[in-house]
Design a protein around this motif. Sequence first.
Motif, mmCIF file in Angstrom:
data_model
loop_
_atom_site.group_PDB
_atom_site.id
_atom_site.type_symbol
_atom_site.label_atom_id
_atom_site.label_comp_id
_atom_site.label_asym_id
_atom_site.label_seq_id
_atom_site.Cartn_x
_atom_site.Cartn_y
_atom_site.Cartn_z
ATOM 1 N N LEU A 63 0.832 -1.208 0.000
ATOM 2 C CA LEU A 63 0.000 0.000 0.000
ATOM 3 C C LEU A 63 0.865 1.256 0.000
ATOM 4 N N THR A 64 1.920 1.255 0.802
ATOM 5 C CA THR A 64 2.790 2.430 0.885
ATOM 6 C C THR A 64 3.530 2.664 -0.429
ATOM 7 N N LEU A 65 3.911 1.582 -1.108
ATOM 8 C CA LEU A 65 4.575 1.703 -2.407
ATOM 9 C C LEU A 65 3.619 2.157 -3.504
ATOM 10 N N LYS A 68 -0.589 -1.204 -7.598
ATOM 11 C CA LYS A 68 -1.997 -1.174 -8.011
ATOM 12 C C LYS A 68 -2.304 -2.308 -8.988
ATOM 13 N N LYS A 69 -3.563 -2.447 -9.282
ATOM 14 C CA LYS A 69 -4.038 -3.480 -10.197
ATOM 15 C C LYS A 69 -3.314 -3.376 -11.538
ATOM 16 N N GLY A 70 -2.819 -4.510 -12.015
ATOM 17 C CA GLY A 70 -2.102 -4.553 -13.280
ATOM 18 C C GLY A 70 -0.594 -4.536 -13.125
ATOM 19 N N ALA A 82 2.759 -15.593 1.367
ATOM 20 C CA ALA A 82 2.101 -14.388 1.872
ATOM 21 C C ALA A 82 2.110 -13.260 0.849
ATOM 22 N N ALA A 83 3.268 -12.979 0.234
ATOM 23 C CA ALA A 83 3.359 -11.869 -0.721
ATOM 24 C C ALA A 83 2.480 -12.122 -1.940
ATOM 25 N N ALA A 84 2.492 -13.347 -2.444
ATOM 26 C CA ALA A 84 1.665 -13.688 -3.604
ATOM 27 C C ALA A 84 0.183 -13.585 -3.265
ATOM 28 N N LEU A 89 -5.087 -10.378 -3.657
ATOM 29 C CA LEU A 89 -6.123 -9.568 -3.018
ATOM 30 C C LEU A 89 -6.176 -8.149 -3.581
ATOM 31 N N MET A 90 -5.018 -7.646 -3.997
ATOM 32 C CA MET A 90 -4.926 -6.270 -4.479
ATOM 33 C C MET A 90 -5.018 -6.156 -5.996
ATOM 34 N N GLY A 91 -5.172 -7.282 -6.693
ATOM 35 C CA GLY A 91 -5.228 -7.243 -8.148
ATOM 36 C C GLY A 91 -3.875 -7.106 -8.809
ATOM 37 N N ILE A 92 -2.817 -7.360 -8.056
ATOM 38 C CA ILE A 92 -1.446 -7.321 -8.574
ATOM 39 C C ILE A 92 -1.096 -8.710 -9.104
#
Length: 367
Positions: A63-65, A68-70, A82-84, A89-92
């Motif tokens: 979030l701080t970085l 975003k989606k895409g 965890a990172a994946a 969840l964030m659309g990344i």
Amino acid sequence: MIPWARPDFYGYEEKYVKQALKSTWISDGSFIREFEKKFSSYLNTKESVSVSNGTAAIHLIFLTLGLKKGDEIIVPGFGYMAAANIALLMGIKPVFADVDLDTYCVTAETIKERITKKTKLIVVTNTYGNVCDLSSIMSLAKKRKILVLEDSAESFGSTYKKKQSGTFGDIAMYSFQATKTITTGEGGMIVTKKGKDFLKKMRSLRSHGVIKKRYYHVYPGHNFRLTNIQAAIGCAQLKRFSKIKKERNRIYGCYKKLFEKIDGIQIQKFTKNVFPVVWTFAILINEKTFPKRDKIIEILNKKKIETRNGFYSPCRLPIYKKYKTSHLKNSNFLSRNVICMPFYASLKNRQIEHVYNQFIKLKKNRI
């Protein structure tokens, strides 16, 4: 039953928790600042940001970085996901890099193959207390102008080239979940080389997007805060960390001396640059010599020895079926054949010898 892991406490935990309770500051409080300060002191970093758990740390970093989606991030094909998971969840888009078969870590070579124009972040995971070859990875990342997140959830106290794990990446996170090297029950910490503005935004997002004025939301933030009670436990654990490291080194040495003699298994390897504080004792099973890994877990459990399988690679997880994973040959192999032995600071040598004796009986020519 010999459990796979258990938390160990050394007396100060109860004392500090009582102090936190008596202060009435059980959510925020002085132990949080003390824990962050002492953690930074141990790592020799400027500032630490405490959070509610390791996964929250990753979420807060993303979030701080401003991911975003895409956007794409590169993550290891073997290690805790965890990172994946947060990326999904964030659309990344998580892009998986294979790991080395000996160290279980990603390499600059496997990362390089996955970089695209959309790559915004490289996540490296220091799995089981090992540390990735960060010199080559950071050199690649700097050349490509991509930030590196060092997932040190399992490697607190481990060093690479005599520097602490988590101090090489642009950002790093740690976990204090109940099985970790030091624990607060749940909890985590973030350290970063990025500047004051980044830290200010991170601390704001950690607490509902508020900066100074109460209830005034500058960002659409979350609540990722650690409690004062948990921080009190963390301070106590740090106070005895030298003892914890000593005991973990003893346990690893005892396991290694016994298990390195066995044909048909391969112990996770650490390069000459790594001095690990091992999180768990992981070995790779050869099915020609031993039963299948999951069968071994089942048999040992009946003998009251709890072991665990290695992490699932994305090849074996339905939530990642639409992502490219066919190249993850090493990750998939480790996922199917790694077994982790009981490992915690109070584990006795005689218990390790018992684990070894029960394990060696499972060699196919002895069954």
